[in-house]
Design a protein around this motif. Structure first.
Motif, PDB file in Angstrom:
ATOM      1  N   GLY A  93     -13.327  -2.986  52.465  1.00  0.00           N
ATOM      2  CA  GLY A  93     -12.618  -3.593  50.924  1.00  0.00           C
ATOM      3  C   GLY A  93     -12.247  -2.309  50.224  1.00  0.00           C
ATOM      4  O   GLY A  93     -11.833  -2.537  49.188  1.00  0.00           O
ATOM      5  N   CYS A  94     -13.470  -0.878  49.963  1.00  0.00           N
ATOM      6  CA  CYS A  94     -12.658  -0.092  49.637  1.00  0.00           C
ATOM      7  C   CYS A  94     -11.363   0.229  49.374  1.00  0.00           C
ATOM      8  O   CYS A  94     -10.879   0.250  47.254  1.00  0.00           O
ATOM      9  CB  CYS A  94     -13.804   0.999  49.092  1.00  0.00           C
ATOM     10  SG  CYS A  94     -15.285   0.498  49.031  1.00  0.00           S
TER      11      CYS A  94
ATOM     12  N   PRO B 280     -13.660  -8.849  51.321  1.00  0.00           N
ATOM     13  CA  PRO B 280     -12.573  -9.583  49.811  1.00  0.00           C
ATOM     14  C   PRO B 280     -13.906  -9.495  49.118  1.00  0.00           C
ATOM     15  O   PRO B 280     -13.484  -8.864  47.464  1.00  0.00           O
ATOM     16  CB  PRO B 280     -12.205 -11.336  50.692  1.00  0.00           C
ATOM     17  CG  PRO B 280     -12.928 -10.563  51.420  1.00  0.00           C
ATOM     18  CD  PRO B 280     -13.128 -10.480  52.187  1.00  0.00           C
ATOM     19  N   GLY B 281     -15.590  -9.271  48.873  1.00  0.00           N
ATOM     20  CA  GLY B 281     -15.840  -9.587  47.664  1.00  0.00           C
ATOM     21  C   GLY B 281     -16.072  -8.077  46.988  1.00  0.00           C
ATOM     22  O   GLY B 281     -16.364  -7.747  46.472  1.00  0.00           O
ATOM     23  N   VAL B 282     -16.321  -7.298  48.513  1.00  0.00           N
ATOM     24  CA  VAL B 282     -15.904  -5.628  47.947  1.00  0.00           C
ATOM     25  C   VAL B 282     -14.941  -5.437  47.434  1.00  0.00           C
ATOM     26  O   VAL B 282     -15.045  -3.993  46.728  1.00  0.00           O
ATOM     27  CB  VAL B 282     -16.451  -4.816  49.208  1.00  0.00           C
ATOM     28  CG1 VAL B 282     -16.663  -3.553  48.907  1.00  0.00           C
ATOM     29  CG2 VAL B 282     -17.898  -5.083  50.023  1.00  0.00           C
ATOM     30  N   ALA B 283     -13.734  -5.223  47.969  1.00  0.00           N
ATOM     31  CA  ALA B 283     -12.666  -5.458  46.641  1.00  0.00           C
ATOM     32  C   ALA B 283     -12.242  -5.578  45.846  1.00  0.00           C
ATOM     33  O   ALA B 283     -11.633  -4.721  45.311  1.00  0.00           O
ATOM     34  CB  ALA B 283     -11.128  -5.841  47.467  1.00  0.00           C
ATOM     35  N   ARG B 284     -13.621  -6.841  45.436  1.00  0.00           N
ATOM     36  CA  ARG B 284     -12.882  -7.160  44.113  1.00  0.00           C
ATOM     37  C   ARG B 284     -14.040  -6.899  43.589  1.00  0.00           C
ATOM     38  O   ARG B 284     -13.531  -6.108  42.017  1.00  0.00           O
ATOM     39  CB  ARG B 284     -13.269  -8.793  44.006  1.00  0.00           C
ATOM     40  CG  ARG B 284     -13.761  -9.397  42.738  1.00  0.00           C
ATOM     41  CD  ARG B 284     -13.870 -10.872  42.510  1.00  0.00           C
ATOM     42  NE  ARG B 284     -13.164 -11.243  43.407  1.00  0.00           N
ATOM     43  CZ  ARG B 284     -12.930 -13.381  42.959  1.00  0.00           C
ATOM     44  NH1 ARG B 284     -14.197 -13.210  42.512  1.00  0.00           N
ATOM     45  NH2 ARG B 284     -12.077 -13.724  43.462  1.00  0.00           N
TER      46      ARG B 284
ATOM     47  N   LEU C 185      -6.370   0.075  45.829  1.00  0.00           N
ATOM     48  CA  LEU C 185      -4.955  -0.366  45.491  1.00  0.00           C
ATOM     49  C   LEU C 185      -4.606  -0.819  44.937  1.00  0.00           C
ATOM     50  O   LEU C 185      -3.809  -1.621  44.333  1.00  0.00           O
ATOM     51  CB  LEU C 185      -4.460  -0.574  46.875  1.00  0.00           C
ATOM     52  CG  LEU C 185      -4.637   0.479  48.164  1.00  0.00           C
ATOM     53  CD1 LEU C 185      -4.441  -0.391  49.552  1.00  0.00           C
ATOM     54  CD2 LEU C 185      -3.617   1.428  47.777  1.00  0.00           C
ATOM     55  N   ALA C 186      -6.260  -2.676  44.204  1.00  0.00           N
ATOM     56  CA  ALA C 186      -5.258  -3.538  44.144  1.00  0.00           C
ATOM     57  C   ALA C 186      -5.122  -2.654  42.657  1.00  0.00           C
ATOM     58  O   ALA C 186      -5.012  -3.115  41.234  1.00  0.00           O
ATOM     59  CB  ALA C 186      -6.069  -4.775  43.967  1.00  0.00           C
ATOM     60  N   GLY C 187      -6.932  -2.057  41.356  1.00  0.00           N
ATOM     61  CA  GLY C 187      -6.875  -1.913  40.452  1.00  0.00           C
ATOM     62  C   GLY C 187      -6.137  -0.819  39.777  1.00  0.00           C
ATOM     63  O   GLY C 187      -5.475  -0.595  38.757  1.00  0.00           O
TER      64      GLY C 187
END
Length: 260
Positions: free
Chosen positions: A79-80, A137-141, A85-87
């Motif tokens: 997730g990290c 996905p929760g971690v990624a968010r 990458l997304a942020g």
């Protein structure tokens, strides 16, 4: 400190299990089944197969304290990077990562675990894979949100002026500055994973028998819960106390981060 004490209590029991004066977890004492309640020979009584409940709880702690933190750590390892990458990049990268995560998070978490384990089969590896897929996905968010908060601060701009690589900025500059909320969330996520393992065991999808699994112990004890409630009560207390320990640590870390 109370939470750390609870976690240390279970950790010490799990580590010292091979040297404690307790029966093997799968040894049946059929003579004690005539009186399966707590006794001098079996402090917490025996289960429906005559196995010592205290021994099975202590040996079960080994598996829980290995699988739950390791599964949560793997979820963070997945997730990290996705959240960073997304942020950091935003745009299409953010859209792809966020939409893929939204699809997975749209499922009720317990139903998702049950579907995954029922499909690929119960095992330690498969439970860890299910936790990574459901929790990643929760971690990624969370990481994405923290990255967006930090993305335009001066220390990031200074790193860009030094022509540092995107990898360096994300993992050396941004990620360490997000560590406070992430450590708190990690403790909470370990607690959630312990509950999940217990639920899966109760549904017959937990860690493979005959080795002890707290959720399976609760399930097995329900067949005699009206006359022998200790068979389900003691493993349930083990689950509650360990989850409480991680939640207390998470609350304490959150309060410390707010003070900072």
């Amino acid at each position: 400190m109370v939470g750390i004490g609870i976690i240390l209590f279970w950790t010490i029991l799990a580590i010292t299990a091979p040297w404690l004066p307790i029966d093997p977890p799968n040894k049946s004492d059929l003579a004690s089944f005539a009186n399966p309640g707590p006794s001098a020979a079996h402090w917490l009584g025996v289960d429906i197969k005559g196995r010592d409940i205290l021994a099975r709880i202590i040996w079960g702690a080994q598996r829980v304290l290995t699988v739950a933190p390791l599964a949560a750590l793997c979820a963070y390892l997945v997730g990290c990077p996705l959240g960073l990458l997304a942020g950091y990049y935003g745009g299409k990268v953010d859209a792809v990562v966020s939409r893929a995560g939204d699809v997975i998070l749209s499922f009720p978490i317990i139903i998702l675990y049950v579907i995954l384990i029922a499909t690929i089969g119960p095992s330690i590896l498969n439970i860890m894979l299910a936790v990574v897929l459901a929790s990643g996905p929760g971690v990624a968010r969370i990481v994405r949100g923290l990255t967006l908060e930090q993305r335009h601060l001066d220390y990031v701009a200074a790193a860009e002026l030094r022509r540092e690589s995107a990898f360096y900025i994300m993992f050396v500059e941004l990620l360490p500055n997000c560590r406070g909320p992430l450590i708190t969330d990690f403790c909470l996520r370990v607690g959630y994973t312990i509950i999940t393992i217990g639920i899966l065991g109760f549904l017959g999808l937990g860690l493979p028998p005959p080795d002890p699994d707290w959720g399976t112990m609760v399930k097995e004890g329900t067949t005699m819960i009206s006359i022998r409630p200790h068979m389900s009560l003691f493993p349930a207390i083990a689950i509650v106390t360990l989850v409480l320990g991680f939640n207390l640590v998470a609350d304490g870390l959150r309060e410390l981060s707010l003070k900072d």
